[in-house]
Design a protein around this motif. Structure first.
Motif, short mmCIF file in Angstrom:
data_model
loop_
_atom_site.label_atom_id
_atom_site.label_comp_id
_atom_site.label_asym_id
_atom_site.label_seq_id
_atom_site.Cartn_x
_atom_site.Cartn_y
_atom_site.Cartn_z
N SER A 98 0.83 -1.24 0.07
CA SER A 98 0.00 -0.07 0.06
C SER A 98 1.02 1.22 -0.16
O SER A 98 2.25 1.33 0.13
N SER A 99 0.08 2.35 0.00
CA SER A 99 0.87 3.52 0.33
C SER A 99 1.43 3.64 1.39
O SER A 99 0.89 3.14 2.36
N LEU A 100 2.28 4.62 1.82
CA LEU A 100 2.97 4.62 3.31
C LEU A 100 1.97 5.30 4.24
O LEU A 100 2.52 5.43 5.26
N PRO A 131 -4.03 -1.46 -0.80
CA PRO A 131 -3.65 -2.73 -1.62
C PRO A 131 -4.61 -3.41 -2.50
O PRO A 131 -5.78 -3.59 -1.89
N LYS A 132 -4.35 -4.00 -3.67
CA LYS A 132 -5.40 -4.78 -4.53
C LYS A 132 -4.60 -5.89 -4.74
O LYS A 132 -3.41 -6.11 -4.24
N TYR A 133 -5.40 -7.00 -5.24
CA TYR A 133 -4.85 -8.26 -5.36
C TYR A 133 -3.40 -8.20 -6.22
O TYR A 133 -2.44 -8.91 -5.47
N HIS A 134 -3.44 -7.43 -7.04
CA HIS A 134 -2.19 -7.40 -7.90
C HIS A 134 -0.96 -6.85 -6.93
O HIS A 134 0.16 -6.82 -7.37
N SER A 135 -1.39 -6.03 -6.10
CA SER A 135 -0.47 -5.31 -5.49
C SER A 135 0.66 -6.12 -4.73
O SER A 135 1.79 -5.92 -4.48
N PHE A 136 0.26 -7.39 -4.18
CA PHE A 136 1.05 -8.18 -3.35
C PHE A 136 2.05 -8.70 -4.50
O PHE A 136 3.28 -9.22 -4.14
N ILE A 137 1.45 -9.23 -5.56
CA ILE A 137 2.72 -9.65 -6.69
C ILE A 137 3.74 -8.50 -7.15
O ILE A 137 4.86 -9.00 -7.24
N GLN A 138 3.20 -7.55 -7.19
CA GLN A 138 4.07 -6.28 -7.60
C GLN A 138 4.99 -6.14 -6.44
O GLN A 138 6.20 -5.72 -6.48
N ARG A 139 4.48 -6.22 -5.21
CA ARG A 139 5.42 -6.03 -3.93
C ARG A 139 6.44 -6.93 -3.94
O ARG A 139 7.57 -6.56 -3.72
N ASN A 140 6.21 -8.37 -4.12
CA ASN A 140 6.89 -9.14 -4.23
C ASN A 140 8.20 -9.02 -5.11
O ASN A 140 9.39 -9.40 -4.73
#
Length: 262
Positions: A98-100, A131-140
């Motif tokens: 997510s954003s900070l 955060p959205k579903y794709h945010s976690f893949i992007q974070r990783n």
């Protein structure tokens, strides 16, 4: 959950992120930027539902990495991620989905706040991004890119951690896993079976290999307890020393097993 963190954008991306096929447009941060310059940055990621064995060894691994001037990189998620980051404090970098201005997940707010105060949190998202579903893949992908190698203590076969393992292989990052029972971590066991990862059979030996230093651990009993023995197993081998260490607060019983208090 609002964070109230003060944050800013980096003037330029860390070189490690520029190697990605889809680098972030910007990277926002709060905390201690020098952690990005650490010589050894090691990702620790894994299941949100670790076993007691995985919890104990993940914390021990992270703490020993930090004690040897390494930095643990992770995503602040429930389970393995936040255990590793808590063990490594203050030497840890969290990549937020997510954003900070938003703490995610809110259940980890107390530790995430400590990371912001003592370590470093980064995000590619501008203010107001939940955060959205794709945010976690992007974070990783950022967790993997920032790290020299990736440790996955425990993971299911179809999980975000396995997606991270594929990214690590793509970018030639060495992968390490903990040895697990056949039915408790099918993802990491599959990585071993396919020779895509190396097992960490001895934490001190792993630290010596990565950091090129000799780890001094003269307490054979505490080393024995890192394997989460039952009280009976420990007492049979070490007798009243078990009770002595328990009274001194060096070990504790959890779910019928002994755990090192670190």
């Amino acid at each position: 959950m609002k964070s109230h963190f003060l944050f800013d954008a980096l003037p330029s991306l860390p070189p490690a992120l520029c190697t990605l096929q889809d680098p972030p447009q910007k990277l926002y941060y709060t905390g201690k930027l020098p952690l990005l310059q650490a010589k050894h940055k090691i990702a620790i990621i894994g299941t949100r539902h670790p076993t007691p064995y995985t919890k104990n060894l993940t914390f021990t691994l992270a703490k020993k990495i930090a004690q040897n001037r390494g930095v643990v990189v992770s995503g602040g998620a429930l389970g393995v991620d936040i255990i590793a980051q808590n063990g490594a404090l203050p030497d840890t970098i969290m990549v937020s989905p997510s954003s900070l201005d938003i703490i995610y997940p809110a259940s980890n707010a107390s530790i995430i706040t400590k990371i912001a105060q003592q370590g470093l949190i980064v995000s590619e998202y501008p203010e107001g991004y939940a955060p959205k579903y794709h945010s976690f893949i992007q974070r990783n992908r950022l967790v993997v890119a920032l790290s020299d190698c990736v440790i996955i203590p425990q993971a299911d076969l179809n999980s975000g951690s396995m997606q991270s393992a594929r990214l690590a292989s793509k970018y030639n990052k060495p992968i390490f896993v903990l040895p697990q029972r056949l039915d408790e971590s099918q993802g990491t066991n599959a990585l071993l079976q396919k020779s895509l990862a190396q097992a960490i059979y001895d934490i001190d030996a792993f630290i010596e290999m990565i950091f090129g230093v000799q780890v001094k651990n003269n307490d054979a009993f505490l080393k024995f307890c890192e394997g989460l023995p039952t009280f009976e197993e420990a007492y049979l081998k070490y007798g009243d020393l078990v009770l002595e260490y328990e009274l001194e607060g060096k070990i504790m019983r959890e779910a019928g097993r002994l755990k090192v208090v670190v």
